[in-house]
Design a protein around this motif. Structure first.
Motif, PDB file in Angstrom:
ATOM      1  N   LEU A   1      16.210  19.580  -7.378  1.00  0.00           N
ATOM      2  CA  LEU A   1      16.110  18.975  -5.821  1.00  0.00           C
ATOM      3  C   LEU A   1      16.372  17.471  -5.974  1.00  0.00           C
ATOM      4  CD1 LEU A   1      12.957  20.914  -4.627  1.00  0.00           C
ATOM      5  CD2 LEU A   1      15.392  21.322  -4.523  1.00  0.00           C
ATOM      6  N   VAL A   2      16.771  16.855  -4.780  1.00  0.00           N
ATOM      7  CA  VAL A   2      17.171  15.423  -4.837  1.00  0.00           C
ATOM      8  C   VAL A   2      16.139  15.097  -3.731  1.00  0.00           C
ATOM      9  CG1 VAL A   2      18.711  13.478  -4.472  1.00  0.00           C
ATOM     10  CG2 VAL A   2      19.253  15.443  -5.745  1.00  0.00           C
ATOM     11  N   VAL A   3      15.091  14.155  -3.850  1.00  0.00           N
ATOM     12  CA  VAL A   3      14.326  13.751  -2.713  1.00  0.00           C
ATOM     13  C   VAL A   3      14.768  12.728  -1.889  1.00  0.00           C
ATOM     14  CG1 VAL A   3      12.035  12.523  -2.448  1.00  0.00           C
ATOM     15  CG2 VAL A   3      12.156  14.223  -4.018  1.00  0.00           C
ATOM     16  N   ARG A   4      15.027  13.079  -0.692  1.00  0.00           N
ATOM     17  CA  ARG A   4      15.860  12.070   0.072  1.00  0.00           C
ATOM     18  C   ARG A   4      15.041  11.257   1.378  1.00  0.00           C
ATOM     19  NH1 ARG A   4      20.488  11.171  -2.156  1.00  0.00           N
ATOM     20  NH2 ARG A   4      21.874  13.082  -2.703  1.00  0.00           N
ATOM     21  N   TYR A   5      13.997  11.734   1.563  1.00  0.00           N
ATOM     22  CA  TYR A   5      13.095  10.904   2.520  1.00  0.00           C
ATOM     23  C   TYR A   5      11.878  11.222   2.323  1.00  0.00           C
ATOM     24  CZ  TYR A   5      12.299  15.052   5.711  1.00  0.00           C
ATOM     25  OH  TYR A   5      11.597  16.057   6.714  1.00  0.00           O
ATOM     26  N   ALA A   6      10.954  10.402   2.937  1.00  0.00           N
ATOM     27  CA  ALA A   6       9.467  10.296   2.978  1.00  0.00           C
ATOM     28  C   ALA A   6       9.079  10.195   4.191  1.00  0.00           C
ATOM     29  CB  ALA A   6       8.995   9.432   1.803  1.00  0.00           C
ATOM     30  N   HIS A   7       7.965  10.638   4.737  1.00  0.00           N
ATOM     31  CA  HIS A   7       7.519  10.232   5.939  1.00  0.00           C
ATOM     32  C   HIS A   7       5.804  10.395   5.646  1.00  0.00           C
ATOM     33  CE1 HIS A   7       6.920   9.976  10.343  1.00  0.00           C
ATOM     34  NE2 HIS A   7       6.092  11.118  10.373  1.00  0.00           N
ATOM     35  N   ILE A   8       4.980   9.157   6.252  1.00  0.00           N
ATOM     36  CA  ILE A   8       3.437   9.223   5.910  1.00  0.00           C
ATOM     37  C   ILE A   8       2.967  10.089   7.073  1.00  0.00           C
ATOM     38  CG2 ILE A   8       1.551   7.673   5.656  1.00  0.00           C
ATOM     39  CD1 ILE A   8       3.608   5.754   4.311  1.00  0.00           C
ATOM     40  N   LEU A   9       2.196  10.999   6.651  1.00  0.00           N
ATOM     41  CA  LEU A   9       1.277  11.645   7.758  1.00  0.00           C
ATOM     42  C   LEU A   9      -0.022  10.998   7.744  1.00  0.00           C
ATOM     43  CD1 LEU A   9       2.869  15.131   7.351  1.00  0.00           C
ATOM     44  CD2 LEU A   9       3.501  13.729   9.064  1.00  0.00           C
ATOM     45  N   GLU A  10      -0.914  11.594   8.520  1.00  0.00           N
ATOM     46  CA  GLU A  10      -2.117  11.110   8.580  1.00  0.00           C
ATOM     47  C   GLU A  10      -2.782  11.299   7.222  1.00  0.00           C
ATOM     48  OE1 GLU A  10      -6.198  12.316  11.319  1.00  0.00           O
ATOM     49  OE2 GLU A  10      -4.239  12.310  12.242  1.00  0.00           O
ATOM     50  N   LYS A  11      -2.883  12.739   6.710  1.00  0.00           N
ATOM     51  CA  LYS A  11      -3.676  13.168   5.583  1.00  0.00           C
ATOM     52  C   LYS A  11      -2.674  13.168   4.347  1.00  0.00           C
ATOM     53  CE  LYS A  11      -7.430  15.027   8.116  1.00  0.00           C
ATOM     54  NZ  LYS A  11      -8.196  16.078   8.328  1.00  0.00           N
ATOM     55  N   THR A  12      -1.323  13.047   4.566  1.00  0.00           N
ATOM     56  CA  THR A  12      -0.513  13.624   3.416  1.00  0.00           C
ATOM     57  C   THR A  12       0.774  12.942   3.538  1.00  0.00           C
ATOM     58  OG1 THR A  12       0.465  15.307   2.036  1.00  0.00           O
ATOM     59  CG2 THR A  12       0.423  15.425   4.201  1.00  0.00           C
ATOM     60  N   ILE A  13       1.677  13.062   2.684  1.00  0.00           N
ATOM     61  CA  ILE A  13       3.034  12.274   2.615  1.00  0.00           C
ATOM     62  C   ILE A  13       4.112  13.473   2.749  1.00  0.00           C
ATOM     63  CG2 ILE A  13       4.667  11.068   1.463  1.00  0.00           C
ATOM     64  CD1 ILE A  13       2.338   9.801   0.029  1.00  0.00           C
ATOM     65  N   ARG A  14       5.045  13.774   3.643  1.00  0.00           N
ATOM     66  CA  ARG A  14       6.001  14.809   3.816  1.00  0.00           C
ATOM     67  C   ARG A  14       7.160  14.018   3.149  1.00  0.00           C
ATOM     68  NH1 ARG A  14       8.267  19.234   5.943  1.00  0.00           N
ATOM     69  NH2 ARG A  14      10.090  19.026   6.918  1.00  0.00           N
ATOM     70  N   TYR A  15       7.685  14.966   2.326  1.00  0.00           N
ATOM     71  CA  TYR A  15       9.026  14.630   1.646  1.00  0.00           C
ATOM     72  C   TYR A  15      10.076  15.559   1.944  1.00  0.00           C
ATOM     73  CZ  TYR A  15       6.609  11.397  -1.424  1.00  0.00           C
ATOM     74  OH  TYR A  15       6.015  10.353  -1.851  1.00  0.00           O
ATOM     75  N   GLY A  16      11.215  15.163   2.042  1.00  0.00           N
ATOM     76  CA  GLY A  16      12.500  16.280   2.179  1.00  0.00           C
ATOM     77  C   GLY A  16      13.334  16.188   0.737  1.00  0.00           C
ATOM     78  N   ALA A  17      13.788  17.243   0.560  1.00  0.00           N
ATOM     79  CA  ALA A  17      14.494  17.157  -0.625  1.00  0.00           C
ATOM     80  C   ALA A  17      15.748  18.233  -0.584  1.00  0.00           C
ATOM     81  CB  ALA A  17      13.751  17.634  -1.917  1.00  0.00           C
ATOM     82  N   GLU A  18      17.012  17.640  -0.855  1.00  0.00           N
ATOM     83  CA  GLU A  18      18.246  18.418  -0.577  1.00  0.00           C
ATOM     84  C   GLU A  18      18.183  19.253  -1.964  1.00  0.00           C
ATOM     85  OE1 GLU A  18      22.930  16.940  -0.866  1.00  0.00           O
ATOM     86  OE2 GLU A  18      21.179  15.544  -1.101  1.00  0.00           O
ATOM     87  N   ILE A  19      18.977  20.539  -1.995  1.00  0.00           N
ATOM     88  CA  ILE A  19      19.203  21.091  -2.980  1.00  0.00           C
ATOM     89  C   ILE A  19      20.148  20.713  -3.873  1.00  0.00           C
ATOM     90  CG2 ILE A  19      19.787  23.498  -3.729  1.00  0.00           C
ATOM     91  CD1 ILE A  19      18.399  24.569  -1.111  1.00  0.00           C
TER      92      ILE A  19
END
Length: 194
Positions: free
Chosen positions: A153-171
């Motif tokens: 996976l290639v991590v492409r974005y991060a979004h800081i949420l209230e209690k965690t960090i959400r990442y998006g990863a391309e295959i």
């Protein structure tokens, strides 16, 4: 069980429907060894003609999903740049909810993550760690019921949420066998979460 006919590799194959829903069709057959995951098959019967694709083959049954199902669009990104797809508001993609655990690793460091969803854009996962690198290739191990798959996976974005960090990863890379197991897992998870 209802009888059904299928056109497969130019031949008519007869079987019996054991499960029939909009997104999944299970057919019992005497012989399944000629079917391959991902193949297109024309299903004939009950005054309908549908293009289906093989989702999974077992010794006596074949599971099919509609050929135009979004689950078959999940693959390695090939043509368009990831950023072009993500930031184009005119394009909408189906996201399949998952709730499974995985690891992503590089060199000697491994992170435990929770995979929340998957789409043709890749995987979404959450973790409480800022040290995940952007545009970096990670080896992963994702739990899909009794099996694990190992895409890169290639991590492409991060979004800081209230209690965690959400990442998006391309295959970045996935074997055909792992891709087939992933598609089957996605379809069967949709029935569990409903």
């Amino acid at each position: 069980m209802k009888d059904i006919q299928m056109l497969h590799k130019g031949k008519i194959v007869r079987g019996q429907i054991t499960y029939d829903q909009t997104d999944l069709l299970e057919v019992k057959l005497d012989k399944t060894d000629t079917f391959r995951n991902g193949e297109e098959v024309t299903v004939l019967g009950f005054e309908r003609k549908h293009q289906m694709r093989v989702l999974r083959v077992t010794p006596f049954k074949v599971l099919f999903a509609p050929a135009d199902s979004e689950v078959f669009q999940i693959d390695i990104s090939k043509d368009e740049a990831y950023e072009d797809l993500v930031y184009d508001d005119s394009k909408k993609f189906t996201s399949f909810r998952l709730n499974t655990y995985a690891t992503i690793s590089e060199d000697f460091r491994t992170f435990a993550v929770r995979v929340t969803d998957v789409s043709r854009l890749g995987f979404g996962f959450e973790i409480n760690d800022f040290s995940v690198k952007m545009n970096h290739v990670y080896d992963s191990m994702i739990i899909c019921d009794e099996v694990t798959i190992h895409p890169k996976l290639v991590v492409r974005y991060a979004h800081i949420l209230e209690k965690t960090i959400r990442y998006g990863a391309e295959i970045h890379h996935i074997t055909p066998g792992d891709l087939s197991r992933l598609r089957y897992y996605i379809v069967t998870r949709q029935f569990v979460t409903v």
